[in-house]
Design a protein around this motif. Structure first.
Motif, short mmCIF file in Angstrom:
data_model
loop_
_atom_site.label_atom_id
_atom_site.label_comp_id
_atom_site.label_asym_id
_atom_site.label_seq_id
_atom_site.Cartn_x
_atom_site.Cartn_y
_atom_site.Cartn_z
N TYR A 1 -5.60 0.79 3.71
CA TYR A 1 -4.25 0.37 3.35
C TYR A 1 -3.52 -0.21 4.55
O TYR A 1 -2.79 -1.21 4.44
N PHE A 2 -3.68 0.44 5.71
CA PHE A 2 -2.97 0.03 6.91
C PHE A 2 -3.34 -1.39 7.32
O PHE A 2 -2.47 -2.19 7.70
N VAL A 3 -4.61 -1.72 7.22
CA VAL A 3 -5.08 -3.04 7.63
C VAL A 3 -4.55 -4.14 6.71
O VAL A 3 -4.15 -5.22 7.17
N ARG A 4 -4.50 -3.86 5.42
CA ARG A 4 -4.07 -4.91 4.49
C ARG A 4 -2.57 -4.87 4.17
O ARG A 4 -2.05 -5.79 3.55
N GLY A 5 -1.89 -3.83 4.61
CA GLY A 5 -0.46 -3.72 4.33
C GLY A 5 -0.23 -2.94 3.05
O GLY A 5 -1.08 -2.93 2.16
N VAL A 6 0.93 -2.29 2.95
CA VAL A 6 1.19 -1.42 1.81
C VAL A 6 2.53 -1.76 1.17
O VAL A 6 3.43 -2.31 1.79
N LYS A 7 2.63 -1.40 -0.10
CA LYS A 7 3.89 -1.50 -0.82
C LYS A 7 4.69 -0.23 -0.56
O LYS A 7 4.16 0.87 -0.67
N THR A 8 5.94 -0.38 -0.22
CA THR A 8 6.78 0.79 0.05
C THR A 8 7.94 0.83 -0.93
O THR A 8 8.37 -0.19 -1.48
N GLU A 9 8.46 2.03 -1.14
CA GLU A 9 9.64 2.19 -1.98
C GLU A 9 10.47 3.32 -1.42
O GLU A 9 9.97 4.18 -0.68
N TYR A 10 11.75 3.34 -1.74
CA TYR A 10 12.62 4.40 -1.28
C TYR A 10 12.56 5.59 -2.23
O TYR A 10 12.55 5.42 -3.45
N LYS A 11 12.50 6.79 -1.67
CA LYS A 11 12.41 7.99 -2.50
C LYS A 11 13.74 8.29 -3.20
O LYS A 11 13.77 8.95 -4.22
N GLY A 12 14.83 7.86 -2.65
CA GLY A 12 16.13 8.10 -3.25
C GLY A 12 17.11 7.03 -2.83
O GLY A 12 16.95 6.38 -1.80
N ALA A 13 18.12 6.81 -3.65
CA ALA A 13 19.10 5.76 -3.36
C ALA A 13 19.79 6.03 -2.03
O ALA A 13 20.23 7.14 -1.74
N GLY A 14 19.88 4.98 -1.22
CA GLY A 14 20.61 5.08 0.04
C GLY A 14 19.89 5.82 1.14
O GLY A 14 20.48 6.13 2.17
N THR A 15 18.61 6.13 0.98
CA THR A 15 17.88 6.84 2.02
C THR A 15 16.90 5.88 2.69
O THR A 15 16.65 4.78 2.22
#
Length: 283
Positions: free
Chosen positions: A26-40
């Motif tokens: 995953y690290f080599v190709r890049g990952v999708k990220t999301e926030y666990k909670g609003a405003g964090t």
């Protein structure tokens, strides 16, 4: 570790290496990220979930009677005597930004005492492992805490929370201790910070508001490498709570505790320079 299953470390090590290899994909190709909670700024990645799935399924297959608590929400049989604490990706923020400081941490507690643990850094292929009563190793070689005896000659590590940083008091401890030590590093992975104490790279590490999966394996590494691990006030560390941790080579423990006590009591606090005065001094 009399009476313990002989395959705890070898099994956990193999699982950690597999999870680490997955993370590196995953690290080599890049990952999708999301926030666990609003405003964090506490993010979770596809890699966290995939790594935890691999680890949990492997532990269940190897030790079906054991409980498991994972950072990403995995919970099973947590009322039993044996509980695995799993952080599938400690250092998620680093990982998401392409900064290669992250690891897999897997610790086993029996009746709330950690008896086995591994911390695997896949970017450096470093596997730290410890088993209660049998010492700690790095890639199979014994490790020990450092022998530095003075805080002023010590390199320390600390950490800051990913959210609500304005409510965390650690900046005061950082400010005071950076002047009393040889330096402070903030790497962004509590498990690796504890491994650094165990292997003599740091003389000490502290952090507030941690979780059991952050500290279980690393705490045992420090103890089995000859170090000392307590709460900030010197009271006994409780892995199930893990509200805070102070880990050292043992030699500087009292001196570091005394400095932290002084900060909490407001004694000898150095005043931060005014940014306005600094701006004026620049002409």
């Amino acid at each position: 570790m009399t009476g313990e299953h002989p395959d705890y470390i070898s099994t956990a090590s193999a699982i950690a290496r597999r999870a680490g290899a997955l993370l590196m994909e995953y690290f080599v190709r890049g990952v999708k990220t999301e926030y666990k909670g609003a405003g964090t700024v506490d993010i979770v990645t596809d890699a966290d979930r995939a790594s935890e799935k691999l680890i949990i399924e492997s532990l269940r297959a190897a030790f079906p009677d054991h409980g498991i608590i994972g950072e990403e929400g995995s919970r099973s049989q947590i009322a039993g005597d044996y509980i695995w604490y799993v952080d599938p990706l400690d250092g998620t923020t680093n990982f998401a930004h392409g900064f290669p400081i992250f690891c897999v941490s897997i610790g086993l507690a029996r009746n709330n005492e950690v008896v086995a643990g591994v911390v695997y850094d896949p970017s450096r292929n470093e596997l730290f492992a410890a088993q209660r009563g049998r010492g700690a190793t790095l890639n199979g070689e014994r490790i020990h805490v450092s022998k530095i005896s003075k805080l002023g000659e010590s390199l320390l590590g600390t950490g800051f929370p990913s959210k609500k940083r304005h409510l965390n008091p650690n900046i005061y401890f950082y400010h005071q201790l950076t002047m009393k030590s040889h330096g402070i590093r903030r790497a962004g992975s509590a498990a690796l910070d504890l491994a650094c104490v165990a292997s003599g790279r740091y003389e000490g590490f502290w952090e507030f508001n941690l979780n059991a999966w952050d500290t279980a394996a690393g705490a045992l590494l420090v103890e089995e490498a000859g170090g000392t691990l307590t709460y900030i006030d010197g009271s006994k560390f409780d892995v199930a709570e893990s509200r805070e941790v102070l880990a050292t080579n043992g030699i500087i423990h009292r001196e570091l505790m005394a400095e932290m006590k002084a900060v909490m009591e407001g004694r000898g606090i150095e005043v931060l320079p005014s940014p306005m005065e600094f701006a004026k001094s620049r002409g």
